[in-house]
Every structure is written in structure tokens, then in C-alpha cells.
Enzyme design. Structure first.
Site, PDB file in Angstrom:
ATOM      1  N   GLY A 243     -11.721  25.461  12.462  1.00 19.34           N
ATOM      2  CA  GLY A 243     -13.091  25.072  12.143  1.00 19.34           C
ATOM      3  C   GLY A 243     -13.524  23.846  12.922  1.00 19.34           C
ATOM      4  O   GLY A 243     -14.536  23.848  13.575  1.00 19.34           O
ATOM      5  N   PHE A 244     -12.722  22.789  12.813  1.00 21.88           N
ATOM      6  CA  PHE A 244     -12.964  21.535  13.533  1.00 21.88           C
ATOM      7  C   PHE A 244     -14.339  20.948  13.232  1.00 21.88           C
ATOM      8  O   PHE A 244     -14.923  20.268  14.061  1.00 21.88           O
ATOM      9  CB  PHE A 244     -12.759  21.739  15.043  1.00 21.88           C
ATOM     10  CG  PHE A 244     -11.493  22.477  15.374  1.00 21.88           C
ATOM     11  CD1 PHE A 244     -10.264  21.882  15.125  1.00 21.88           C
ATOM     12  CD2 PHE A 244     -11.516  23.771  15.880  1.00 21.88           C
ATOM     13  CE1 PHE A 244      -9.087  22.559  15.393  1.00 21.88           C
ATOM     14  CE2 PHE A 244     -10.343  24.454  16.144  1.00 21.88           C
ATOM     15  CZ  PHE A 244      -9.117  23.850  15.898  1.00 21.88           C
ATOM     16  N   GLY A 471      -5.653  25.355   8.930  1.00 20.96           N
ATOM     17  CA  GLY A 471      -4.582  25.165   9.904  1.00 20.96           C
ATOM     18  C   GLY A 471      -3.891  23.838   9.687  1.00 20.96           C
ATOM     19  O   GLY A 471      -2.924  23.486  10.348  1.00 20.96           O
ATOM     20  N   ARG A 617       1.214   7.605   3.521  1.00 24.07           N
ATOM     21  CA  ARG A 617       2.378   8.488   3.345  1.00 24.07           C
ATOM     22  C   ARG A 617       2.107   9.829   4.031  1.00 24.07           C
ATOM     23  O   ARG A 617       1.035  10.406   3.861  1.00 24.07           O
ATOM     24  CB  ARG A 617       2.645   8.685   1.863  1.00 24.07           C
ATOM     25  CG  ARG A 617       3.739   9.673   1.558  1.00 24.07           C
ATOM     26  CD  ARG A 617       4.013   9.710   0.072  1.00 24.07           C
ATOM     27  NE  ARG A 617       4.842   8.580  -0.330  1.00 24.07           N
ATOM     28  CZ  ARG A 617       4.843   8.059  -1.552  1.00 24.07           C
ATOM     29  NH1 ARG A 617       4.062   8.556  -2.485  1.00 24.07           N
ATOM     30  NH2 ARG A 617       5.634   7.041  -1.856  1.00 24.07           N
ATOM     31  N   ILE A 618       3.099  10.301   4.746  1.00 22.11           N
ATOM     32  CA  ILE A 618       2.967  11.594   5.420  1.00 22.11           C
ATOM     33  C   ILE A 618       3.594  12.645   4.505  1.00 22.11           C
ATOM     34  O   ILE A 618       4.808  12.630   4.268  1.00 22.11           O
ATOM     35  CB  ILE A 618       3.656  11.561   6.800  1.00 22.11           C
ATOM     36  CG1 ILE A 618       3.023  10.467   7.684  1.00 22.11           C
ATOM     37  CG2 ILE A 618       3.576  12.932   7.463  1.00 22.11           C
ATOM     38  CD1 ILE A 618       1.535  10.608   7.923  1.00 22.11           C
ATOM     39  N   ASN A 620       3.881  15.951   4.711  1.00 23.34           N
ATOM     40  CA  ASN A 620       4.790  16.874   5.394  1.00 23.34           C
ATOM     41  C   ASN A 620       4.816  16.515   6.879  1.00 23.34           C
ATOM     42  O   ASN A 620       3.886  16.825   7.617  1.00 23.34           O
ATOM     43  CB  ASN A 620       4.314  18.321   5.213  1.00 23.34           C
ATOM     44  CG  ASN A 620       5.265  19.331   5.867  1.00 23.34           C
ATOM     45  OD1 ASN A 620       6.032  18.981   6.781  1.00 23.34           O
ATOM     46  ND2 ASN A 620       5.219  20.564   5.414  1.00 23.34           N
ATOM     47  N   LYS A 622       6.190  17.737   9.312  1.00 19.29           N
ATOM     48  CA  LYS A 622       6.121  18.852  10.274  1.00 19.29           C
ATOM     49  C   LYS A 622       4.678  19.267  10.496  1.00 19.29           C
ATOM     50  O   LYS A 622       4.204  19.325  11.643  1.00 19.29           O
ATOM     51  CB  LYS A 622       6.961  20.034   9.770  1.00 19.29           C
ATOM     52  CG  LYS A 622       7.016  21.198  10.755  1.00 19.29           C
ATOM     53  CD  LYS A 622       7.917  22.334  10.273  1.00 19.29           C
ATOM     54  CE  LYS A 622       9.370  22.048  10.595  1.00 19.29           C
ATOM     55  NZ  LYS A 622      10.217  23.269  10.481  1.00 19.29           N
ATOM     56  N   GLY A 691      -5.252  10.392   6.097  1.00 21.91           N
ATOM     57  CA  GLY A 691      -5.303  11.575   6.957  1.00 21.91           C
ATOM     58  C   GLY A 691      -4.812  11.289   8.350  1.00 21.91           C
ATOM     59  O   GLY A 691      -4.753  10.132   8.785  1.00 21.91           O
ATOM     60  N   GLU A 694      -7.648  13.774  12.406  1.00 22.79           N
ATOM     61  CA  GLU A 694      -8.667  13.294  13.342  1.00 22.79           C
ATOM     62  C   GLU A 694      -8.191  12.047  14.070  1.00 22.79           C
ATOM     63  O   GLU A 694      -8.543  11.827  15.229  1.00 22.79           O
ATOM     64  CB  GLU A 694      -9.971  13.054  12.585  1.00 22.79           C
ATOM     65  CG  GLU A 694     -10.477  14.360  11.993  1.00 22.79           C
ATOM     66  CD  GLU A 694     -11.874  14.278  11.400  1.00 22.79           C
ATOM     67  OE1 GLU A 694     -12.320  13.175  11.059  1.00 22.79           O
ATOM     68  OE2 GLU A 694     -12.510  15.349  11.280  1.00 22.79           O
TER      69      GLU A 694
END
Lengths: 734, 168, 316
Positions: A243-244, A471, A617-618, A620, A622, A691, A694
Site C-alpha cells: 500500500g505504502f 506486508g 522495542r522491536i 519481531n 525479523k 515504528g 518509515e
């Protein structure tokens, strides 16, 4: 759950499942072609096919429209134009209407849909529409239109430049100065899945399978356009082929599928043909930016000014390319301003990192230029001007800001010390090589997000929210969140997304999706934990959820026991207080790239890329890493090739397909490295996450441009940096 | 027109409009929607399938021209419960994001390794007369007909390297 | 796409007759360009004659020491052929520089010669285009012309021939063999095969209606070092801004042809004689009389620099 004080230690901190680089749970579906995208749903039986008719002019109106041949063509069931559709409402998020006629607002604006038994019949019939247009004068030239454009705020309403301190005087007095203009072109989202919808009516109730990033916005706007109550619309997007930002808004496919289905009395499928997409839908608007930086000899920025102009249709909004400049670097005297011109090109709107993406493309070249003027290393210059507070309101601190660490760790990992500060000096055979750096910056946004979580007697957990996975990995990180909260393994969790039947989430956009949607799931899980504890007679405050069991003191029960008499459900939403105002929530990073520029042909090829990110915090590593490498890839596109070319005579984007609007291919992209700094932002949300999707894009283009400068000694300020812009300035051939 | 396609090992009789592409025959008539329509003009590779063992863009081929041909789609490579090694490698290396170009990428990736084994040359091969090797550069060049706007290229290269048994 | 009827030809003569006998009939082989254009109704054939079963899929030695390439040999198979890789490497190189693996698997030798331009105004049926609709004008002139032609173009059309393979075929003095509906065969020198646009950009080749390409023959190998330097914005899967096909002999003499600049593969034999004097001398002669636009003027220095790169490689 109201999040209005910093997060304390909570069950997510265990990080048994969260924070792990697990494979995506939707991976087996996506890799086998069994994930179902908009045009592929078979619940709508015996669908007819719709084909959109588009305007052949950019601005004007019909003199006449003749559809006789269309209606008479084989297989045609219905034709809907503005006349047949009657008055349609306008969605909150659209600038131009999605069904034009008799007035036309932009090239390839939809002016009708043909519904036929087969796709081939619909397509052939649509080509038989005969329209005589009366062209009107339009403004298609951004440079010209900006001459008279007013200063506006982010919302497009008249405003004054934002000034901190005394910019003009400080800039004039600065011993070292840069005053330069940069341009970025119009960009196309060019997501791989075209806009597509299937619509079917059951009485006055409409079901739409579509490809949309934000279910509730789409549902509301579609209802508004069709003048029906929102609760009569069932809106479904379980899988979205990219989508972006282009799929944040309802587009012509959904409206025309709904209108076509009504007219045909059966389900109708509509997809926009690729050559139609670039002018029919939205794009990232072109910008012209002026950046002024004044500094002392020691590299301290004393004045920083960033002005940006862009255009949009009447009633549209600006590309907010100056946002990051308010926050990224220190400096007592500051000026930012946006100008908005009226253009009759297709609608400009959000594309991945709107504002910051083109803003950073300019600002981070300017920083490179300034560092050179000062005789400083560009990494050191950025570090010198780091700020831990909002420069306009120093009482506001950044909740977390590890820009300096991103730069220093990146420099070390990339062996930045190998860069020759004198440009045009390093050669590898026929290749001129160079290194470039840029900071990455993108604000974090908080938004309300709800979810529902069920527990069944077999101990399995099911999550439902209208969040989408474009995605980004939503399915997986939501499952990880629920698994962590409920103390079950990942494979005990199922996740259902993308349906208006589920609680309203924050949706996918603005890199806000991951942090807020999982926070919503967290809130729902807290409710479910309470229900479970209560059912089992445990103290909800002290109960531990681990390994499929609930423990409290020396008591322990299998999780599923709580649902032995029937499914238990927790539903809640995360809502935010004022922490985001008290603190500045942003994400940071640093991009490092190495390029080779062919000394003969000027062709630029990437050799190495590294991003270091600090973004809370990440959840996931991957899928987050994939977000970042994908953004880096898009950044390479914006640096080297992407440009929607405006034909100013006819008012349209000329290169409106995937052959002529070039985006990077495999061969353009080298191995990419990504490092996430350890971070947990307790001011952001209970997940302590922000996030990255972006952030990964912001600055990449400038890092490439700076590397090209380092390789060649040629400074290009107009994107994309195609070879025709510097071929004549390359070192002469021997 | 009546034709017979052999799709994923099964004979599939069809009666089609002459205009129906192989892609639309698969998606709209056989409901094998794993093969994707990204551009419908040979500009993106999302529709890649194997026809008689060779990868092609199914969007730029008429179904009626494939009477009797053997077609392998993504559904024929593996299933969620029994992934093809390339599918499993894509999952492991996160060689996809939105998933829309993915079936085409995987069909292409399988074909690319076969083409390298068969000695088909590429643009980046220095010595044209030598047998090509499954290097990172070779795979990237050969995969360039499959666009991934999400930008999973670096991961796809690693997935392919694993299947090819070479260092990524 | 307009409706059309379809037949699968059993022999060459029947195919040629089927096309010659019906207005609006066309041959289809790989279809990669034709179907692309049919979907947007730039091409509107009423009848398609599928030639895929014709016996044109072999690459054979000729008695003259050259090779004869069947019209239906795919780009992939041609590029992979050991003789082509060894003796006509510029042809292999040109082919693998073009399109994608998928397209090369489908695209045929004859079809590659018949590729139509990629001019964006030709592709957009709302725009005036003399090639698409004779007499309607040319929207590309004065429009976005970065990809378009700098030489051999006309006041009617500034499009380029987009292919790579034919640039190498031009360099190798290929002959295009055809059969017409009467069964008459001829061999057309590749230099004469494509027309310059002139006042009739809709006429792109010298083929007569129904005339079917059966093969392309190459004369005996000419030795030398073979190069195909293709310059484009992205690294692969893109049309050339400029391409250079060259064969350079040990004494510095050789042949040069350019792609991406003109309505046909651009080779000026008199310019080749200047190869020992360097790239600038060659391109000054080869591009004498060029009429670039502001958007594409860079193609002239780019052609020089790309050729300089080839010459430098040949000396390395």
C-alpha cells in the site's frame, strides 16, 4: 485501557515470544499462493467483471458522452457513469471525487464503469466509450504555481512561517552558511497489487473485499460516498498486496464495484489496470525546498531554515517536508514554512513517510554540504548538533533519542574511516567509489486501537482486530503479543485481521501500526487475563501466565480450564493521554551507503548499505528488519530512478506504468545490513515499541546522493540523480 | 475455444475466449489465484509460472496458445503443510512482505537455479563460454524480472543461496 | 482488447496466406510485445495466426560457415547456444542485456526484430501519435523525450527502436530470411530491414503484408573481442538509454552499432573506420546531423563515453 503514565514492568518485558525473530505465521500461506487478496475471494458467487473508463483529459468537462456502442457490446450487463450513479457523497479523505463527469478534475479520473459477463468483454466494451471533451486551462507547472502560492500549515490552511528565535539575523550573522535549493519529484507508490475490489449487495447491505490499509476509514468513507449508513457496509481486507499509503483511502475500484454491483444485481469485481493507476490514484507530491543553515566555525548550528513548496488539487494539502527540521538538530534560531500551490495534476497524498521522506532527502544533503564547508566529518557534524530536547520548546525532552549512538555504531560497523573526505579521489577499476551517510528520523504517532481476544477450552487463543497486514508483519507480531500476554506458545494463537466485523484498530499507516495495534491487543489480553483469573478464582493482579498455565501462589491451572464451560473473551482498546505531548516521541537512525559510479557512463550502483535504527522495542526483529531493508530499497529508488514525469502541456504523468516508472529491481540492491539498538520506550505504550517501517526510508536517498558526491565530486540537488544530470561534470576520460 | 491445459499434473479442459490470457485462465477460470496479476503487461513478474519447465510471464501469453502444455504454478510447487524447499527458504529468510509478488518470485527462483544448472548465460557473466555459478550477483541479475516493491530482495537472495547450497 | 479469431498454422505458406488474405490479420509467436499492445488497443488485430508449430526452432551451421537461426528460436536458447556464445558473443550479450529471464524464454528471434517502440505517447491512446494513428500528430515532440531518438528521427516521429538483439544483428551483418504468400523467399540485409520514420512512422519494416520471417542468418564469424555495453538507469530489466554493440579487432579496428538512439539499430560504417582515433571521432561521425531534444541531448556524450568504455576494455 488508558495509557497516561509511563509503562511499568509488564508481562511483555519477559520477552519470551516478543522480541524474537520468529518466522511470519502467514508465511506458509503467502509462499504457496494461498493467502487471499482482494480480487480473489470466492464467497461472492458468479461475479461479473467491471472495467473502469478514465478521462482522456486533465481538466475540463464532457461536451457529450456516447455509450451506445458500449451498451450494445457483447456481454455487457450495465454501465454506470456519474449520471446513472446520481449524487455521490465525498469521502473525508479524498480531495478529488472518485467518479468524475461531466466535470473532470484530473487525467485518468474514472468517469464510468462497464460491467460485463467476462473480463475480456468488459475491457473491450469500455474502449468503445465515445467522449467529446471541452478542455479547460489547467495549472500543471509546480515552479510557476509556487510563485503565487500561500504559506500554509500542515493542514493546508493559511498560516505563517514558524519561527524560533530570530532566524534572519542569526543566519545573516553566521560565519559559515549554506543556502541551497533542492527538488524532489512526484513519486508513485507502485505497490504490486493493483487497487482491486469485489462488491456484492444483499438488500441494502454491501460487502466489499478490497485492498485497504485502514478498514474503518475505508468503511466510513465508502458509506459516505454511497450515502448509506456505515453499519450497512462490511469491509474486508485480510491480505493487502502493498500500500505504502496509497491504500489508506477508498479509490475508484471500491466505489465502482459497489455501483456496478448495484446496477448489475450481482457481485462485481473491479481492478484498476496498471497503466491507469499512476494518474487515477494518489502520489507523493513533488517538492521544491530551500534550506539555509548557518553555523559557527566549530560546527555549532546557529540558524536553520527549511522551506518547502508543493502542489495539490484545490482543497488539498501540502507535502509536509519541513517537519523533521523542527526536531532533528539543535540551533537557537529556526524557520520552517510550507507553501501550497494549486495544481490540476492527480491528487497528491501520503506515501510512505509523507513529509519526512522528501524532507530528509533535502535536509540530509544540506547537512553533508554544510559539514564540508566547515571542514568537518559529516558524522561528527551531526553529532555536534544533537539535541535531547525539542529545540522550540526545550522543556519537552525526547522520550528516547539515540541518534548519536546510531551514527557512531554505524560508522564503526561500516568502517566509515575508510571514506576519503576529499571527493572524487577513490577508484576501483572503472568505478569511482564513495561513501555517504545520513541521519534517519521519523516521528512516532499514537492512536487508539482495539482488539478482541478469545480463549477456548483447548487452551488456544484467537485474536480479532480490524488491523491490516500490508506486508508489515501484523499477523505475526499480534500473535507474538497475545502469546506473551497469555503465556502460550506462538502456535497456540490464531489471528484474524482486516474485517469490519472486528474491533476498530489504528490500521496501517504512518509507521504507527505495529506499536499501537499490539498495544490494543495487550489491552484486550489484560481484560482476558482478568476474566480467566476470575473464572479460576485467582488474584488477577498476581496471577502468572506461563507455559500454558496460570499460576497464583502455589495454585496452578491449565489455561484452557478457564474456558471449560465456554469461550472466554477479553475486549478493550488502548487510548492515549498526554504523554505524547509532554514528551517528544520519535524514532532515529543512521544510513550508510557505498556507491560506485561508472567513470565512463555515470551509472551509479550500490555496493553496501547499512541502517542502524533506534525505534523502541522491536517486537519481531525479523519482520522489522524486512521493513527497514524494504524502505532502504525504496530509498534507493528515490535516489536513483523514481520520478513521475509531468507533461505540462497535457497535465498528466507520462510514465504511467511499471516499465517507464522504474523502481529498483533485484540487480540494484546489494546485501543490506540492519542493526536495531536495544531500546524500550516506556512513554510510547505498554509494548514500549515505536515504528520502523518509515524510519528506514527517511534519509536513505540523501545518503546515496552524498555517496555519489563523495565518489565524483559532483553535487546534485535534484532527485532522482540520473546520469544525465552529472555526466558532463564527471572527471574527463583519459 | 476448447483447450486442455495440464496444470500441476492435472488435465484441465477449458473453453475460453480467444482473448483470455494464460494468467486469467489460471486465476478466473481455474481459480488458481496464487499466480498474481501485478501489471498485466510483462513489467513486474508477479504472474510468473513454469510452462513446460520454463518460466514465463503468464500475462503475456494467450491461454489458447498453450493447448496441451504442462503448467506449474505456485500451488504445484508446495502446500502450506508441505512446502517446496524454496518456499521454506523464503519463509525462513523472510523473503517477502506483502506476499503479492511472492509466488512469482518463488517460481522464478526455482527456474533461475535450474537455468544456472543448465548453463543459460546472464548479463553479469564475465566469461560467456564458462558455466555460470549461483553467485549473489548472478541470482540478483536473473531475478530482476520479478519486482518486489516491498523490497525483500536482499532476503530473497539469501533464501536462494540457501537452496542453491552456496554462501549468501 | 478487441475480439479476434485465431488459428494455429501448420506450415509457413499457409501462415503467410492466412495473414495476407485477411485485413487485420497478424502473426503471433511469443506474443510478448503484441499482447502487451493489444491489451491497450494500440494493436487491434482481427485474426491471429499462431506460428509456434512452424519448423523454425533450430540453429544450424550454414555452408558459408555462418549460422542460420530459426525465426522461432527463443531469446534464451539463442543466447545460450554454444556457437553463438563462442563466435558471436556480442549477440549473446545483447540478448541477455534485454528484458527479463521470463520474457527471453518466450520472445522469439523474429518477434524481437519486430518490437515496436516504447515511446510513452505511442502507448497512451489518448495522445496524438502518427505511428499509431497516421496523421494525428506527435505528442512526443515537445513532450517528455528523455528515452526517445536523437538521430534518424523525423518531424512525424521521434521514437526509437527499443531492442537490444537487433543492434548486435546489425553489427554482424545478419540477413533476415522471409517467405511471402506466394512462396517466394528473400534475404533482407538487416541494414535495410527497419525503416527510418520519415513521413510514415507507421511503416516500421520493409516486410510486405503476409511476409513471414523464417530465419536470421549470420555470416561466418569475424573474430575480435565482443562487447555489448548497455546504459540504463536501473541495473536490469530496463530499456537502454544508449547501448553500444562492438567488435574490436586486435589492431584496434572494428565495428560499432548503437541502440536506444534511433528508429533502427544505428550503425555508420564510415564512422567505424575512425575507431583507432578513439570514441569521440567515431561518434562525431556516427551522430553527425543528430537532432536531440533538451531531454535527450545527453545521449550523445553518453554514446561517446560508453564507446570509450568499450575501447578501454578492449585494450585492457
Amino acid at each position: 485501557m488508558k495509557f497516561d503514565t509511563p509503562a511499568q514492568t509488564n508481562p511483555i518485558d519477559k520477552m519470551v515470544v516478543v522480541g524474537r525473530a520468529v518466522d511470519r505465521i502467514d508465511g506458509p500461506l503467502k509462499t504457496t499462493g494461498t493467502a487471499t487478496y482482494a480480487y480473489e475471494h470466492r464467497e461472492a458467487v458468479n461475479p461479473a467483471y467491471g472495467w473502469v473508463i478514465g478521462s482522456a483529459i486533465a481538466k475540463g468537462s464532457f461536451r457529450w458522452l456516447n455509450l451506445n456502442e458500449v451498451r450494445a457490446a457483447p456481454g455487457v450487463i450495465a454501465v454506470v457513469t456519474a449520471q446513472e450513479a446520481g449524487p455521490l457523497g465525498k469521502g473525508d479523505f479524498n480531495t478529488a471525487k472518485l467518479l468524475g463527469g461531466p466535470d473532470v478534475d484530473h487525467y485518468h479520473q474514472a468517469i464510468g464503469v462497464v460491467v460485463a459477463e467476462t473480463l475480456e468483454q468488459a475491457r473491450a466494451a469500455a474502449a468503445l466509450a465515445r467522449v467529446e471533451y471541452a478542455r479547460a486551462e489547467g495549472q500543471f507547472d509546480l515552479v510557476k504555481a509556487l510563485d503565487t502560492a500561500a504559506v500554509v500549515g500542515d493542514n493546508g490552511k493559511p498560516a505563517s512561517p514558524e519561527i524560533v528565535g530570530t532566524f534572519d539575523a542569526a543566519f545573516a550573522a553566521a560565519p559559515v552558511k549554506l543556502d541551497a535549493e533542492y527538488t524532489t519529484p512526484d513519486h508513485s507508490h507502485a505497490m504490486m497489487e493493483p487497487f482491486a475490489s469485489i462488491a456484492v449487495w444483499n438488500g441494502d447491505e454491501l460487502t466489499v473485499w478490497t485492498s485497504h490499509q485502514l478498514i474503518d476509514w475505508g468503511r466510513s468513507d465508502l458509506a459516505k460516498m454511497l450515502n448509506i449508513p456505515k453499519d450497512k457496509v462490511r469491509f474486508l481486507s485480510p491480505y493487502i498486496g502493498g500500500g505504502f499509503g496509497g491504500k489508506l483511502w477508498v479509490r475508484a475500484d471500491a466505489v465502482l464495484a459497489a455501483l456496478g454491483a448495484k446496477a448489475a444485481g450481482r457481485a462485481v469485481k473491479v481492478a484498476l489496470p496498471r497503466p491507469f493507476m499512476m494518474n487515477n490514484s494518489t502520489h507523493r507530491p513533488a517538492t521544491r525546498q530551500r534550506i539555509r543553515i548557518g553555523a559557527r566555525q566549530d560546527g555549532t548550528i546557529t540558524a536553520i531554515g527549511h522551506e518547502s513548496g508543493s502542489g495539490d488539487l484545490p482543497g488539498g494539502s501540502p507535502e509536509t517536508a519541513t517537519g523533521q527540521t523542527k526536531l532533528l538538530y539543535a540551533g537557537a534560531n529556526r524557520l520552517t514554512a510550507l507553501r501550497l500551490a494549486v495544481l490540476d495534476l492527480p491528487e497528491g497524498n501520503a506515501m510512505r513517510a509523507p513529509g519526512e521522506a522528501p524532507g530528509m532527502m533535502a535536509l540530509e544533503i544540506a547537512m553533508d554540504e554544510m559539514a564540508e564547508k566547515l571542514g568537518m566529518d559529516p558524522v561528527a557534524f551531526r553529532i555536534k548538533n544533537d539535541t535531547q530536547v525539542d529545540p522550540a520548546r526545550p522543556e519537552r525532552r525526547f522520550s528516547q533519542r539515540q541518534l548519536v549512538r546510531c551514527l557512531t555504531e554505524g560508522a564503526e560497523r561500516f568502517v566509515w574511516s575508510r571514506r576519503n573526505p576529499k571527493p572524487g579521489q577513490t577508484r576501483d577499476g572503472r568505478w569511482l567509489t564513495g561513501l555517504g551517510v545520513a541521519a534517519a528520523f521519523r516521528n512516532h504517532m499514537s492512536g487508539t486501537s482495539a482488539a478482541r481476544v478469545h480463549l477456548d477450552a483447548d487452551g488456544k487463543v484467537a485474536v480479532e482486530t480490524d488491523m491490516t497486514d500490508i506486508g508489515t508483519g501484523s499477523y505475526t507480531i499480534i500473535a507474538q503479543t497475545a502469546a506473551e500476554m497469555m503465556g502460550v506458545p506462538l502456535d497456540a494463537v490464531t489471528v484474524k485481521l482486516g474485517s469490519s466485523e472486528f474491533p476498530v484498530s489504528v490500521g496501517s499507516g504512518g509507521q504507527w501500526g505495529a506499536a499501537n495495534s499490539t498495544a490494543g491487543v495487550y489491552a484486550a489480553c489484560v481484560r482476558l487475563r482478568e476474566a480467566i483469573a476470575q473464572k479460576l478464582g485467582f488474584d488477577p493482579a498476581s496471577a502468572l501466565f506461563e507455559g500454558g498455565f496460570v499460576r497464583s501462589g502455589n495454585r496452578s491451572a491449565r489455561l484452557g480450564e478457564a474456558a471449560a464451560q465456554g469461550r472466554l473473551t477479553g475486549e478493550d482498546k488502548i487510548e492515549y493521554g498526554t504523554l505524547g505531548k509532554t514528551w517528544q516521541l520519535s524514532t532515529f537512525g543512521a544510513h550508510f551507503v557505498e556507491v560506485g559510479v561508472d567513470a565512463y557512463t555515470g551509472v551509479t550502483r550500490l555496493r553496501r548499505m547499512l541502517a542502524v535504527c533506534a525505534a523502541g522495542r522491536i517486537i519481531n526483529p525479523k519482520s522489522a528488519r524486512s521493513q527497514v531493508i524494504g524502505a532502504m530499497t525504496m530509498g534507493v529508488g528515490s535516489a536513483l530512478m523514481e520520478e513521475l514525469v509531468v507533461d505540462k502541456r497535457f497535465g498528466f504523468f507520462v510514465n504511467h506504468d511499471l516499465a517507464s516508472y522504474e523502481v529498483p529491481v533485484h540487480a540494484d540492491i546489494p546485501h543490506q545490513d540492519v542493526i536495531f539498538l536495544d531500546e524500550a520506550d516506556d512513554k510510547a505504550n505498554p509494548m514500549k515499541a515505536k515504528g520502523v517501517g518509515e524510519l528506514g526510508l527517511c534519509g536513505v536517498g540523501a545518503a546515496v546522493a552524498n555517496a555519489i558526491y563523495n565518489a565524483t565530486g559532483v553535487r546534485i540537488r535534484d532527485y532522482p540523480l540520473t546520469l544525465d544530470k552529472y555526466l558532463d561534470k564527471l572527471p574527463p576520460l583519459v | 475455444m476448447p483447450i486442455m491445459l495440464k496444470v500441476n499434473g492435472q488435465s484441465r479442459p477449458l473453453s475460453l475466449d480467444t482473448r483470455t490470457t494464460l494468467l486469467d485462465a489460471l486465476r478466473e477460470h481455474l481459480h488458481l489465484t496464487g499466480t498474481k496479476k501485478g501489471c498485466d503487461h510483462g513489467q513486474c513478474g508477479a504472474c510468473t509460472v513454469l510452462v513446460n519447465g520454463r518460466r514465463i510471464n503468464s500475462c503475456l501469453s494467450l491461454a489458447i496458445m498453450h493447448d496441451g502444455d504442462e503448467i506449474t504454478t505456485i500451488e504445484g510447487l508446495g502446500t502450506p503443510d508441505k512446502l517446496h524447499p524454496m518456499q521454506a527458504a523464503f519463509v525462513k529468510h523472510d523473503g517477502y512482505q506483502c506476499g503479492y509478488c511472492t509466488p512469482g518470485q518463488i517460481c522464478s527462483a526455482v527456474a533461475v537455479l535450474e537455468e544456472i544448472a543448465r548453463g543459460v548465460p546472464s548479463h553479469v557473466q564475465e566469461d560467456l563460454t564458462a558455466a555460470p555459478r549461483a553467485t549473489n550477483l548472478e541470482m540478483r541479475e536473473r531475478m530482476s524480472g520479478n519486482i518486489c516493491r516491498c523490497g525483500a530482495y536482499s532476503n530473497i537472495a539469501e533464501a536462494m543461496a540457501e537452496v542453491a547450497g552456496v554462501a549468501g | 482488447m478487441k475480439a479476434f479469431t485465431y488459428e494455429r498454422a501448420k506450415d509457413p505458406l499457409a501462415a503467410a496466406r492466412a495473414v495476407a488474405g485477411r485485413p487485420g490479420a497478424k502473426f503471433i509467436a511469443g506474443g510478448t510485445n503484441l499482447l502487451d499492445l493489444m491489451k491497450i488497443e494500440v494493436e487491434v488485430p482481427t485474426h491471429l495466426v499462431d506460428v509456434q508449430d512452424l519448423p523454425f526452432d533450430k540453429i544450424e551451421q550454414t555452408p558459408q560457415g555462418g549460422v542460420r537461426i530459426g525465426a522461432l528460436v527463443t531469446n534464451t536458447d539463442l543466447a545460450a547456444d554454444p556457437r553463438i556464445r563462442r563466435d558471436y558473443a556480442v549477440l549473446s550479450r545483447a540478448i541477455v542485456a534485454g528484458a527479463s529471464g521470463q520474457l527471453r524464454n518466450k520472445a522469439s528471434t523474429a518477434g524481437n526484430l519486430l518490437q515496436r517502440t516504447r515511446c510513452p505517447y505511442f502507448y497512451d491512446t489518448n495522445m496524438a501519435c502518427n505511428k499509431r494513428k497516421p496523421g494525428s500528430g506527435c505528442a512526443a515532440i515537445g513532450g517528455f523525450s528523455r528515452q526517445l531518438g536523437v538521430i534518424g528521427v523525423s518531424k512525424s516521429c521521434i521514437a526509437t527502436f527499443p531492442g537490444d538483439m537487433p543492434v548486435a544483428l546489425r553489427l554482424l551483418d545478419a540477413l533476415v530470411e522471409t517467405v511471402d504468400p506466394q512462396g517466394k523467399t528473400r534475404a533482407i540485409p538487416i541494414a535495410d530491414f527497419h525503416r527510418l520514420w520519415g513521413d510514415h512512422p507507421e511503416m516500421e519494416t520493409v516486410l510486405a503484408p503476409g511476409e513471414l520471417i523464417t530465419a536470421v542468418t549470420l555470416p561466418a564469424p569475424i573474430g575480435g573481442k565482443h562487447y555489448y555495453e548497455k546504459v540504463r538507469d536501473r541495473a536490469s530489466y530496463a530499456f537502454a538509454l544508449v547501448s553500444v554493440a562492438a567488435v574490436i579487432q586486435p589492431d584496434g579496428s572494428g565495428r560499432v552499432a548503437f541502440g536506444g538512439v534511433a528508429p533502427k539499430p544505428w550503425r555508420v560504417e564510415a564512422a567505424e573506420a575512425l575507431l583507432p582515433q578513439g570514441a569521440a571521432a567515431v561518434t562525431a561521425k556516427a551522430f553527425a546531423g543528430a537532432t536531440p531534444s533538451k531531454d535527450n541531448a545527453f545521449k550523445l556524450p553518453l554514446a561517446t563515453r560508453a564507446l570509450a568504455s568499450v575501447i578501454a576494455q578492449s585494450k585492457a
